[in-house]
Design a protein around this motif. Structure first.
Motif, PDB file in Angstrom:
ATOM      1  N   ARG A 139       2.669 -11.550  -0.335  1.00  0.00           N
ATOM      2  CA  ARG A 139       1.843 -10.861  -1.342  1.00  0.00           C
ATOM      3  C   ARG A 139       2.321 -11.188  -2.755  1.00  0.00           C
ATOM      4  NH1 ARG A 139       0.812  -5.067   1.499  1.00  0.00           N
ATOM      5  NH2 ARG A 139      -0.084  -5.905   3.412  1.00  0.00           N
ATOM      6  N   ASN A 186       4.700   1.354   1.178  1.00  0.00           N
ATOM      7  CA  ASN A 186       5.777   1.784   0.281  1.00  0.00           C
ATOM      8  C   ASN A 186       6.649   2.823   0.970  1.00  0.00           C
ATOM      9  OD1 ASN A 186       6.161   1.004  -2.702  1.00  0.00           O
ATOM     10  ND2 ASN A 186       3.954   0.828  -2.411  1.00  0.00           N
ATOM     11  N   SER A 232       0.856  -1.183   0.000  1.00  0.00           N
ATOM     12  CA  SER A 232       0.000   0.000   0.000  1.00  0.00           C
ATOM     13  C   SER A 232       0.896   1.238   0.000  1.00  0.00           C
ATOM     14  CB  SER A 232      -0.875  -0.007   1.247  1.00  0.00           C
ATOM     15  OG  SER A 232      -0.050   0.186   2.384  1.00  0.00           O
ATOM     16  N   ARG A 286      -3.321   0.720  -2.900  1.00  0.00           N
ATOM     17  CA  ARG A 286      -2.199   0.127  -3.647  1.00  0.00           C
ATOM     18  C   ARG A 286      -1.900   1.023  -4.849  1.00  0.00           C
ATOM     19  NH1 ARG A 286      -1.888  -5.833  -3.095  1.00  0.00           N
ATOM     20  NH2 ARG A 286      -2.101  -6.179  -0.865  1.00  0.00           N
TER      21      ARG A 286
END
Lengths: 235, 404
Positions: B9, A111, A107, A146
């Protein structure tokens, strides 16, 4: 009272770099000698292939000189090993890329936390600092989103937050506005200028965007790997 | 923590590819576990049936006893004190006297091992005698118990008479008649075709071998060789020079070899599955590296160390491997507990299985080692990731950033 003499953040002495592709040799940097001072907001201007990106890569410890020397933040980075270069980049430098280059599976806030995580900052502190940085850039609402859910301008703001969150001495940006429309470009430049003035962070850009150049405190124009003009602008 | 989050992920970034890679591990692992459980179940069943077909877990014989021979010289005097000692530790001790004999009817004859037994104790360690129609504790004097297949061969039924001819201890010919009092049937067709039972006292009298037996079969209460049981047996063996103790392993070298060596054979199977996992994961992770080259360049430019990049890819494959392994174990237990809760019905092959002393209901069996061997799967997944992970760790960050 005398004004303090600015400290040199980057010093290049007779720096040369030649790329070889088959039999073709391209001189990317041609015996450049210059210095960048602390707190400067410098733009490297010039046409494509003039050597702007190579200069940024050399200063950013992503590439090495063929001859000459480069000192960044007082350290002679030329002799660094790969591990030392990585560590140095993490501690002292921030990067903003043309294509934003956020990590797609994280997200916005994650980041921004990324450099802090690499520096082993505790999770709580990283959370706080990243949210604070997003707030300062006015994009706290994007924290959970995101990259794929954000516009180009929003992504580049997150990239700026990522570049600044660990309080680097020098931020390097390669054509940061190239993929943005004029409104977003203007906002981004103003934002970075604010950060430069607020935190005293040194910014070094490669750009041929006139709007960026107009905001710069110093403009270095390059051609065929050489500096052809070095101008300071009164802000 | 960030490495784990990124790896997790990234695994789900290309769902289809990850699921296919995982499915390959699940199927390969489940097949390996199923084969392992099948083999282990079969060997366990063979041992169990052997133990419970009158062989027990230890036998006392004469010192010069040779397996498969039933000479009169291979008898010894029964030691009732020792039998009592065994009963005190709740072990079944069943004495028997076995001779090779010709059993004849008016219609046919068959060469059999005729075993003189004490029915009450023999029935506790011989499943063949459990389901007979005998409900008293002793076999009546002058009777014989045949298998159903032998009775059919001889053309006799319960209540009819057969003649048993054998050689006595003094090498004289002994011939007695006996009434068929019951018929038995075991899982083993070989056993059925070669064994008949008479009262121990009858056989001892006929052979003039009063109180002599050729075997004392022992089965501990727990139906496994405990240290206490082994201590009692070994100590008796040391103190009595006129007898020799044989444990189950001594009596069944082929079965023991099979039990001990099947895992080595299973490793050939595991190696093949491991190779498939190795190349499957190597392929999937190589694709991931190509797709994410630019992103890796960014991570490295920001300051991620090569070892951290390496660790991220290894963690990804470990996640795939561990999830695949868990799926494999889950699928196996689904088959074992839901699809085949009562074992696998192999009645179509019952004749062949019976020749090996196996029943047609095959029970799957896994032990801790079988499950531990499943760790091989994530290990192979990690090994398959090593080449792309090393490549990516060594990758120049600038070249990676420029990669289109």
């Amino acid at each position: 009272m005398n004004k303090p003499i600015p400290t040199s953040i980057v010093s290049l002495q007779q720096a040369s770099k030649v790329y070889t592709a088959g039999n073709t040799k391209t001189t990317a940097l041609n015996n450049i000698s210059t210095q960048f001072q602390e707190g400067e907001f410098t733009v490297l201007a010039g046409a494509s292939g003039s050597g702007k990106t190579t200069l940024l890569n050399i200063v950013g410890c992503l590439d090495s000189l063929d001859s000459g020397s480069v000192t960044v933040c007082g350290e002679s980075v030329q002799a660094f090993s790969q591990t030392q270069r990585s560590d140095f980049r993490l501690r002292s430098l921030g990067f903003i890329f043309q294509a934003y280059n956020l990590i797609p599976v994280l997200s916005a806030q994650e980041n921004v936390e990324f450099p802090l995580a690499l520096m082993n900052v505790s999770k709580t502190e990283a959370r706080e600092r990243s949210l604070e940085m997003l707030t300062q850039l006015g994009i706290q609402d994007l924290a959970a989103k995101r990259p794929a859910q954000m516009s180009g301008g929003q992504q580049q703001r997150v990239a700026v937050a990522r570049a600044l969150v660990h309080q680097p001495t020098l931020v390097l940006a390669d054509e940061p506005t190239a993929n943005l429309d004029s409104e977003n470009s203007q906002q981004l430049i103003s934002l970075m200028r604010d950060m430069n003035q607020k935190f005293g962070t040194t910014f070094l850009f490669a750009s041929h965007d006139e709007r960026v150049i107009r905001q710069a405190s110093r403009t270095i124009t390059m051609e065929d790997g050489a500096i052809i003009r070095d101008e300071y602008t009164a802000q | 923590m960030m490495t784990l989050r990124l790896a997790w992920r990234n695994v789900w970034r290309q769902k289809r590819r990850s699921l296919v890679a995982m499915l390959a591990i699940v199927i390969g692992g489940a097949v390996a576990l199923f084969t392992d459980a099948w083999s282990l179940g079969m060997i366990k069943q063979m041992i169990q049936l052997q133990v419970m077909l009158g062989q027990g877990l230890a036998q006392v014989h004469a010192p010069d006893w040779v397996q498969g021979e039933f000479a009169a010289q291979q008898t010894f005097v029964r030691d009732r004190n020792f039998e009592r000692d065994l009963q005190n530790i709740h072990a079944v001790a069943a004495p028997s006297l076995t001779v090779e004999a010709m059993v004849s009817s008016s219609y046919n004859s068959a060469g059999l091992l005729v075993k003189g037994i004490e029915f009450a104790t023999q029935r506790q360690l011989n499943s063949a005698l459990v389901n007979t129609n005998i409900d008293q504790d002793t076999l009546a004097k002058g009777t014989i118990v045949l298998s159903q297949s032998t009775a059919e061969l001889l053309g006799v039924r319960i209540g009819e008479r057969v003649v048993v001819m054998t050689t006595g201890l003094d090498s004289s010919l002994v011939s007695v008649s006996a009434i068929v009092s019951a018929l038995y049937s075991s899982h083993s067709s070989t056993y059925n075709a070669s064994n008949a039972f008479v009262p121990l006292s009858d056989l001892q009298t006929s052979l003039h071998a009063t109180d002599r037996i050729s075997e004392l079969t022992v089965l501990p209460a727990e139906r496994k060789v405990t240290s206490a049981f082994e201590r009692v047996m070994r100590s008796y063996d040391r103190e009595n020079k006129n007898v020799k103790i044989h444990m189950f392993d001594d009596l069944n070298p082929m079965l023991v070899y099979q039990r001990d060596s099947y895992r080595e054979m299973m490793w050939i199977f595991y190696a093949i599955i491991g190779l498939a996992v190795f190349f499957g994961i190597a392929n999937a992770m190589s694709m991931a590296v190509i797709e994410r080259t630019n992103e890796i360049g960014v991570m490295k430019a920001i300051g991620m160390q090569p070892i951290a990049v390496f660790r991220m890819f290894i963690t990804e494959s470990l996640i795939l491997g561990v999830m695949g392994m868990s799926g494999a174990i889950g699928l196996y237990f689904f088959l074992d507990l839901v699809v085949f809760p009562n074992g696998i019905d192999l009645s179509a092959f019952s004749d062949g299985l019976s020749a090996f002393g196996l029943s047609s209901g095959m029970q799957l069996h896994v032990d801790a080692e079988s499950l531990l061997n499943m760790l091989w799967l994530p290990l192979c997944a990690v090994a398959g990731t090593l080449p792309p992970a090393i490549h990516v760790a060594r990758m120049n960050s600038l070249e990676a950033l420029r990669y289109e």
